[in-house]
Design a protein around this motif. Structure first.
Motif, PDB file in Angstrom:
ATOM      1  N   VAL A  83       0.951  -1.294   0.117  1.00  0.00           N
ATOM      2  CA  VAL A  83      -0.177   0.030   0.053  1.00  0.00           C
ATOM      3  C   VAL A  83       0.839   1.098  -0.081  1.00  0.00           C
ATOM      4  O   VAL A  83       1.664   1.255   1.014  1.00  0.00           O
ATOM      5  CB  VAL A  83      -0.860   0.089   1.213  1.00  0.00           C
ATOM      6  CG1 VAL A  83      -1.881   1.197   1.405  1.00  0.00           C
ATOM      7  CG2 VAL A  83      -2.005  -1.102   1.102  1.00  0.00           C
ATOM      8  N   HIS A  84       0.688   2.014  -1.082  1.00  0.00           N
ATOM      9  CA  HIS A  84       1.688   3.298  -1.004  1.00  0.00           C
ATOM     10  C   HIS A  84       1.247   4.377  -0.172  1.00  0.00           C
ATOM     11  O   HIS A  84       2.038   5.156   0.548  1.00  0.00           O
ATOM     12  CB  HIS A  84       1.628   3.991  -2.439  1.00  0.00           C
ATOM     13  CG  HIS A  84       2.195   3.012  -3.499  1.00  0.00           C
ATOM     14  ND1 HIS A  84       1.460   2.143  -4.309  1.00  0.00           N
ATOM     15  CD2 HIS A  84       3.255   2.930  -3.965  1.00  0.00           C
ATOM     16  CE1 HIS A  84       2.306   1.530  -4.827  1.00  0.00           C
ATOM     17  NE2 HIS A  84       3.457   1.695  -4.923  1.00  0.00           N
ATOM     18  N   VAL A  85      -0.119   4.673   0.051  1.00  0.00           N
ATOM     19  CA  VAL A  85      -0.911   5.851   0.924  1.00  0.00           C
ATOM     20  C   VAL A  85      -1.635   5.240   1.971  1.00  0.00           C
ATOM     21  O   VAL A  85      -2.581   4.401   1.753  1.00  0.00           O
ATOM     22  CB  VAL A  85      -1.559   6.338  -0.173  1.00  0.00           C
ATOM     23  CG1 VAL A  85      -2.321   7.737   0.855  1.00  0.00           C
ATOM     24  CG2 VAL A  85      -0.753   7.145  -1.368  1.00  0.00           C
ATOM     25  N   ILE A  86      -1.322   5.528   3.217  1.00  0.00           N
ATOM     26  CA  ILE A  86      -1.899   5.053   4.440  1.00  0.00           C
ATOM     27  C   ILE A  86      -2.636   6.441   4.723  1.00  0.00           C
ATOM     28  O   ILE A  86      -2.032   7.412   5.057  1.00  0.00           O
ATOM     29  CB  ILE A  86      -1.183   4.823   5.467  1.00  0.00           C
ATOM     30  CG1 ILE A  86      -0.331   3.384   4.965  1.00  0.00           C
ATOM     31  CG2 ILE A  86      -1.712   4.217   6.816  1.00  0.00           C
ATOM     32  CD1 ILE A  86       0.656   2.679   6.175  1.00  0.00           C
ATOM     33  N   ARG A  87      -3.973   6.402   5.027  1.00  0.00           N
ATOM     34  CA  ARG A  87      -4.707   7.534   5.028  1.00  0.00           C
ATOM     35  C   ARG A  87      -4.939   8.172   6.423  1.00  0.00           C
ATOM     36  O   ARG A  87      -4.679   9.581   6.518  1.00  0.00           O
ATOM     37  CB  ARG A  87      -5.967   7.469   4.683  1.00  0.00           C
ATOM     38  CG  ARG A  87      -6.553   7.233   3.112  1.00  0.00           C
ATOM     39  CD  ARG A  87      -7.812   6.920   2.892  1.00  0.00           C
ATOM     40  NE  ARG A  87      -8.118   6.685   1.396  1.00  0.00           N
ATOM     41  CZ  ARG A  87      -8.124   7.617   0.491  1.00  0.00           C
ATOM     42  NH1 ARG A  87      -8.170   8.921   0.713  1.00  0.00           N
ATOM     43  NH2 ARG A  87      -8.517   7.462  -1.001  1.00  0.00           N
ATOM     44  N   SER A  88      -4.466   7.338   7.242  1.00  0.00           N
ATOM     45  CA  SER A  88      -4.628   7.874   8.597  1.00  0.00           C
ATOM     46  C   SER A  88      -3.700   7.203   9.655  1.00  0.00           C
ATOM     47  O   SER A  88      -3.209   6.089   9.276  1.00  0.00           O
ATOM     48  CB  SER A  88      -6.068   7.651   9.328  1.00  0.00           C
ATOM     49  OG  SER A  88      -6.385   6.174   9.189  1.00  0.00           O
ATOM     50  N   PHE A  89      -3.285   7.723  10.627  1.00  0.00           N
ATOM     51  CA  PHE A  89      -2.387   7.162  11.762  1.00  0.00           C
ATOM     52  C   PHE A  89      -2.621   7.741  13.111  1.00  0.00           C
ATOM     53  O   PHE A  89      -3.445   8.883  13.123  1.00  0.00           O
ATOM     54  CB  PHE A  89      -0.926   7.553  11.219  1.00  0.00           C
ATOM     55  CG  PHE A  89      -0.840   9.007  11.486  1.00  0.00           C
ATOM     56  CD1 PHE A  89      -0.389   9.695  12.322  1.00  0.00           C
ATOM     57  CD2 PHE A  89      -0.645   9.768   9.961  1.00  0.00           C
ATOM     58  CE1 PHE A  89       0.013  11.035  12.223  1.00  0.00           C
ATOM     59  CE2 PHE A  89      -0.507  10.987   9.876  1.00  0.00           C
ATOM     60  CZ  PHE A  89      -0.101  11.809  10.873  1.00  0.00           C
ATOM     61  N   GLU A  90      -2.244   7.029  14.101  1.00  0.00           N
ATOM     62  CA  GLU A  90      -2.533   7.642  15.572  1.00  0.00           C
ATOM     63  C   GLU A  90      -1.615   8.960  15.996  1.00  0.00           C
ATOM     64  O   GLU A  90      -0.420   8.677  15.579  1.00  0.00           O
ATOM     65  CB  GLU A  90      -2.178   6.655  16.404  1.00  0.00           C
ATOM     66  CG  GLU A  90      -2.435   6.939  17.922  1.00  0.00           C
ATOM     67  CD  GLU A  90      -2.285   5.746  18.963  1.00  0.00           C
ATOM     68  OE1 GLU A  90      -2.449   5.923  20.026  1.00  0.00           O
ATOM     69  OE2 GLU A  90      -1.938   4.543  18.348  1.00  0.00           O
ATOM     70  N   ARG A  91      -2.068  10.058  16.220  1.00  0.00           N
ATOM     71  CA  ARG A  91      -1.485  11.265  16.762  1.00  0.00           C
ATOM     72  C   ARG A  91      -1.308  11.275  17.973  1.00  0.00           C
ATOM     73  O   ARG A  91      -2.206  10.747  18.747  1.00  0.00           O
ATOM     74  CB  ARG A  91      -2.160  12.378  16.197  1.00  0.00           C
ATOM     75  CG  ARG A  91      -2.013  12.483  14.485  1.00  0.00           C
ATOM     76  CD  ARG A  91      -2.887  13.594  13.971  1.00  0.00           C
ATOM     77  NE  ARG A  91      -2.711  13.787  12.887  1.00  0.00           N
ATOM     78  CZ  ARG A  91      -3.186  13.032  11.413  1.00  0.00           C
ATOM     79  NH1 ARG A  91      -4.133  12.062  11.944  1.00  0.00           N
ATOM     80  NH2 ARG A  91      -2.926  13.257  10.479  1.00  0.00           N
ATOM     81  N   PRO A  92      -0.467  12.018  18.735  1.00  0.00           N
ATOM     82  CA  PRO A  92      -0.309  12.087  20.263  1.00  0.00           C
ATOM     83  C   PRO A  92      -1.580  12.883  20.604  1.00  0.00           C
ATOM     84  O   PRO A  92      -2.070  13.473  20.121  1.00  0.00           O
ATOM     85  CB  PRO A  92       1.057  12.519  20.414  1.00  0.00           C
ATOM     86  CG  PRO A  92       2.030  12.494  19.008  1.00  0.00           C
ATOM     87  CD  PRO A  92       0.837  12.380  18.053  1.00  0.00           C
TER      88      PRO A  92
END
Length: 223
Positions: A2-11
């Motif tokens: 997968v080239h683009v991961i749309r979201s991630f966990e932010r602090p």
């Protein structure tokens, strides 16, 4: 892949606000003198300051396709950190993309490349940390990645790590360490404030820093 991961966990936003109080140099020292990107990456003008969660991107040299894509996915408060091939002779970011970043609420860009439209970026008040200015344009042809781990300026960066940057340069704080680094930074600043107050009261820098004991242990002699 997968080239683009749309979201991630932010602090947590409260932790981001807390860590933003401390200079990058303080964060670097507080986490054991780690996380500092190469000193070649600096603000394009003095006085720039950015701190926030990392949105990571990797681009091929002289290609800004994934940078543009990253801007489209950013959330307010993010810092774009873009591995662009360790190549200063490219200007894949300028006034148009600055306008797009500011409209999205992005607080800064860090990249191992050049940028262009320096005066326009300064006038708009956007924070850019890079190798310098280059008018050389880029193509939009090659896939890279977004929100995957990257290495830039000799440091590994994961999405959601804290990026803090000012005139001294750029430091990365792993998101798992943010709370501990905030605590260590506060302790460091308290200690330094006490020392500076003592110095202003004519105290000895050698005694206050403990370097008198270091010199004695090394059998330092004076003529």
């Amino acid at each position: 892949m997968v080239h683009v991961i749309r979201s991630f966990e932010r602090p947590d936003a409260a932790l981001v606000k807390e860590i933003s109080q401390y200079a990058p140099s303080t964060l670097h020292e507080a986490q054991g003198r780690t996380g500092a990107l190469t000193s070649r990456i600096k603000p394009i003008y003095s006085g720039m300051r950015a701190c926030g969660p990392a949105l990571t991107a990797s681009c091929h040299p002289s290609d800004n396709l994934m940078l543009i894509t990253a801007i489209s996915l950013a959330q307010p408060g993010d810092v774009l950190i873009v591995s662009a091939g360790d190549h200063p002779e490219q200007g894949g970011f300028g006034e148009v993309l600055t306008t797009a970043c500011m409209a999205k609420g992005i607080v800064g860009l860090v990249t191992d490349a050049g940028v262009r439209d320096g005066l326009a970026i300064r006038k708009r008040g956007f924070n850019v940390f890079c190798y310098g200015l280059s008018m050389k344009g880029t193509v939009k042809e090659t896939l890279g990645t977004i929100n995957r781990p990257i290495v830039i300026g000799g440091v590994a960066v994961n999405p959601g790590d804290i990026i803090s940057a000012d005139d001294d340069g750029v430091v990365v704080v792993p998101k798992s360490n943010v709370a501990a680094v905030v605590k260590a930074s506060a302790e460091r600043e308290t200690k330094e404030a006490r020392m500076m107050a003592a110095l202003e009261a004519k105290g000895s820098i050698l005694e206050l820093s403990g370097m008198d004991k270091v010199l004695a242990l090394k059998n330092c002699t004076y003529g």
